[in-house]
Design an enzyme around this catalytic site. Sequence first.
Site, PDB file in Angstrom:
ATOM      1  CE  LYS A 185      47.246  41.730  35.501  1.00 33.21           C
ATOM      2  NZ  LYS A 185      47.841  43.055  35.191  1.00 33.21           N
TER       3      LYS A 185
ATOM      4  CD  GLU B 264      49.309  33.010  32.085  1.00 29.46           C
ATOM      5  OE1 GLU B 264      48.774  31.947  32.464  1.00 29.46           O
ATOM      6  OE2 GLU B 264      48.691  34.096  32.038  1.00 29.46           O
TER       7      GLU B 264
ATOM      8  CB  SER C 108      44.239  49.421  36.041  1.00 25.23           C
ATOM      9  OG  SER C 108      45.249  49.906  35.175  1.00 25.23           O
TER      10      SER C 108
HETATM   11  C1  LIG Z   1      47.854  43.662  33.977  1.00 20.33           C
HETATM   12  C2  LIG Z   1      47.468  45.075  34.011  1.00 20.33           C
HETATM   13  C3  LIG Z   1      46.568  45.622  33.057  1.00 20.33           C
HETATM   14  C4  LIG Z   1      46.012  44.845  31.910  1.00 20.33           C
HETATM   15  O1  LIG Z   1      45.202  43.751  32.252  1.00 20.33           O
HETATM   16  P1  LIG Z   1      43.616  43.776  32.149  1.00 20.33           P
HETATM   17  O2  LIG Z   1      43.235  42.372  32.380  1.00 20.33           O
HETATM   18  O3  LIG Z   1      43.259  44.271  30.773  1.00 20.33           O
HETATM   19  O4  LIG Z   1      43.105  44.689  33.196  1.00 20.33           O
HETATM   20  C5  LIG Z   1      46.190  46.956  33.200  1.00 20.33           C
HETATM   21  N1  LIG Z   1      46.679  47.729  34.196  1.00 20.33           N
HETATM   22  C6  LIG Z   1      47.555  47.235  35.110  1.00 20.33           C
HETATM   23  C7  LIG Z   1      48.062  48.153  36.176  1.00 20.33           C
HETATM   24  C8  LIG Z   1      47.982  45.905  35.045  1.00 20.33           C
HETATM   25  O5  LIG Z   1      48.858  45.435  35.955  1.00 20.33           O
END
Ligand SMILES: *Cc1c(COP(=O)(O)O)cnc(C)c1O
Length: 391
Positions: A86, A108, A374
């Site tokens: 993010k 938000e 992610s």
């Molecule tokens: C917020 C988040 C997601 C989901 O958000 P996307 O916009 O679909 O990437 C996925 N993995 C992690 C670790 C997150 O913090």
Amino acid sequence: MIDRRGYYGEFGGAFIPEMLHPNVEELQRNYLKISESEEFKKEFNQLLKDYVGRPSPLYFAKRLSEHYGTNIYLKREDLNHTGAHKINNTIGQILIAQRLGKKRIIAETGAGQHGVATATVCALMGIECIVYMGSVDIERQAPNVSRMRMLGTEVRPATSGSQTLKDATNEAIRDWINNPEDTHYIIGSVVGPHPYPDMVARFQSVISEEMLWQLKEQTGKEDPDIIVACVGGGSNAAGAYYHYLNKKDVRLVAVEAAGLGVHSGESAATSVLGTKGVIHGSRTLLMQTDDGQIIEPYSISAGLDYPGIGPMHAHLISTERAEAVSVTDEDALKAAFFLARIEGIIPALETAHAFAALDDIEYGKDDVIVVCLSGRGDKDLGTYIKHFDKI
Ligand SMILES: *Cc1c(COP(=O)(O)O)cnc(C)c1O
């Protein structure tokens, strides 16, 4: 790629109240001019390198590969500052906001990950930051609330409706309408009115930009056979797919949260359950009743617990460029415990869904599969501890 009005095929656009036109149009007019200037790119890339810690490694997961009988590489977004992908987007947007002369940031957040990434870049730049969060989420996600406060951000509770993410979004939009001159709204995924989906995808595209040369270095070719990513709104997936979108031989797998089961009534599998409609400013697929009321989504993972999906993904899935897979809470938990034991990596609950999908997709033994890791699982330890019996 989007057309001039911000559509991916039939999905996207900017469906916004009249009062938001000045803010959104200002962004539409300026985001490309600013983000493509040499001066912007220099500062963005420098911060990604020295502050975020990029490039994030592409790691060959040897034992996981042996287990599945194929070649699995992990794109390590979990090693970024603040623990997920993010931050790539919030760095980009804070630099845009500065160049538009904005003095105040709003955002938000649901689970608090986007809130923390936003609070972080506002502290970095010395800009006032207000994060709206449902009062139910404020209670559920206490550690992230403390992080934001320590970073100097004001966390404002949204007390209407179900007191969760969509109510926080409504509050943020109301704030933006009331403060059109000096405020920028940092949206955390590839959702919202044009230009947000395209702008966020571009900032996250650094993920696949690095994959191109990292794969070349490690495997001899730039292209993997399959890219797997979890999808809430879809920003880590958009970043991991971006530079491969036009390479038809690269399979794209989008993993959604099926909660207690796709048809259990407690799910967030938008590509299966969703129908065409408008949510948070764009036309996309969303979970709604016959008369257009949003159906409350459910997933064990707060980051995937969203009733819509970014318009890019609605387009990729409905044109069959991307394959959608749905994974239940239980399978995601099992995958998280398995990854921890076999590779020494505790993934975020969101990311665990992507790993569980390895059991569902077809592949060959010589294939190269990249999983977008992610985020890391520290924030989810409380949930994992409750499920130790899943081992
Ligand atoms: C917020 C988040 C997601 C989901 O958000 P996307 O916009 O679909 O990437 C996925 N993995 C992690 C670790 C997150 O913090």
